[in-house]
Design a protein around this motif. Structure first.
Motif, PDB file in Angstrom:
ATOM      1  N   GLY A 154       3.523   3.118  -3.102  1.00  9.36           N
ATOM      2  CA  GLY A 154       2.162   3.630  -3.238  1.00  9.36           C
ATOM      3  C   GLY A 154       1.763   4.285  -1.934  1.00  9.36           C
ATOM      4  O   GLY A 154       2.026   3.745  -0.855  1.00  9.36           O
ATOM      5  N   ILE A 155       1.151   5.459  -2.015  1.00  4.87           N
ATOM      6  CA  ILE A 155       0.790   6.241  -0.819  1.00  4.87           C
ATOM      7  C   ILE A 155      -0.723   6.429  -0.788  1.00  4.87           C
ATOM      8  O   ILE A 155      -1.336   6.769  -1.795  1.00  4.87           O
ATOM      9  N   ASN A 156      -1.297   6.221   0.387  1.00  3.21           N
ATOM     10  CA  ASN A 156      -2.739   6.412   0.560  1.00  3.21           C
ATOM     11  C   ASN A 156      -3.004   7.113   1.888  1.00  3.21           C
ATOM     12  O   ASN A 156      -2.495   6.693   2.926  1.00  3.21           O
ATOM     13  N   LEU A 157      -3.803   8.174   1.850  1.00  2.00           N
ATOM     14  CA  LEU A 157      -4.195   8.923   3.045  1.00  2.00           C
ATOM     15  C   LEU A 157      -5.470   8.319   3.624  1.00  2.00           C
ATOM     16  O   LEU A 157      -6.408   8.013   2.891  1.00  2.00           O
ATOM     17  N   VAL A 158      -5.499   8.166   4.950  1.00  2.00           N
ATOM     18  CA  VAL A 158      -6.702   7.720   5.643  1.00  2.00           C
ATOM     19  C   VAL A 158      -7.055   8.815   6.650  1.00  2.00           C
ATOM     20  O   VAL A 158      -6.275   9.120   7.545  1.00  2.00           O
ATOM     21  N   ASP A 159      -8.237   9.426   6.457  1.00  2.00           N
ATOM     22  CA  ASP A 159      -8.627  10.521   7.355  1.00  2.00           C
ATOM     23  C   ASP A 159     -10.031  10.326   7.938  1.00  2.00           C
ATOM     24  O   ASP A 159     -10.638  11.258   8.435  1.00  2.00           O
ATOM     25  N   ALA A 175      -1.670   2.192  -6.113  1.00  2.00           N
ATOM     26  CA  ALA A 175      -0.754   3.319  -6.329  1.00  2.00           C
ATOM     27  C   ALA A 175       0.672   2.809  -6.528  1.00  2.00           C
ATOM     28  O   ALA A 175       1.404   3.310  -7.390  1.00  2.00           O
ATOM     29  N   MET A 176       1.053   1.787  -5.772  1.00  2.00           N
ATOM     30  CA  MET A 176       2.395   1.226  -5.897  1.00  2.00           C
ATOM     31  C   MET A 176       2.586   0.578  -7.271  1.00  2.00           C
ATOM     32  O   MET A 176       3.613   0.765  -7.924  1.00  2.00           O
TER      33      MET A 176
END
Length: 191
Positions: A154-159, A175-176
């Protein structure tokens, strides 16, 4: 004029400081794989949050990785072989990600990778694909044991600098699990 004498006591605390630092490092490191554990992850995340507030980095990606088929390995071959599989996978991760990236084993067969300063999701997807490909290769222990596992990611963007790491990890975890439900041995980007 009298001779003035200064008397004092000097203690060398170098050894004590080194032991303290060594104990801190041990507390933050997974004893089996030698990568960070959950406490090490928390400490690294605090550092990243500081770097984001200071404007040193603008974003990072979190990859939540769960090994597919790992429970069956432990059930069939025992924990000694299971440990060897975890070590093998950790070495694969270390070869795939950059030295500046971060790897943690957060429990059992779950890993977290933090990729800092990656400018395009395509690069992250390429890394995830490479992890999945390498994880699915046959692992041999001696002549009689051949094991094949997989990896769901699972992929998550932190911005944003004011992130809540519990939510970040929860989203990567969601997501995973979506990747697992979609057939395993794949990745999914949280949206």
């Amino acid at each position: 004029m009298e001779n003035k004498v200064l008397q004092g006591l000097v203690n060398d605390i170098t050894e004590r400081k080194m032991l303290e630092e060594s104990a801190n490092q041990l507390a933050m490191t997974d004893h089996l794989t030698n990568v960070a554990n959950r406490l090490g992850l928390e400490k690294n995340v605090a550092k990243i949050q500081f770097e984001m507030h200071a404007g040193l980095i603008g974003s990072f990606y979190v990859l939540m990785i769960d090994l597919d088929g790992f429970k069956a390995v432990n059930d069939q071959y025992g924990h000694e072989i299971g440990d060897k599989v975890l070590l093998h996978f950790t070495q694969l991760l270390s070869k795939i990600v950059r030295k500046s990236d971060f790897i943690a084993r957060t429990g059992g067969d779950e890993f977290v990778v933090i990729l800092k300063e990656v400018d395009a999701i395509e690069k992250v997807q390429h890394i995830a694909s490479k992890i999945i490909h390498e994880a699915s290769q046959m692992i041999e222990f001696g002549e009689s044991i051949q094991i094949q596992i997989g990896a769901s990611i699972g992929i998550n963007l932190v911005d944003q600098a004011n992130f809540d790491m519990a939510k970040v990890l929860q989203r990567a975890d969601e997501a995973m699990y979506y990747a697992k439900k979609s057939g395993k041995n794949r990745y999914h980007v949280f949206s």
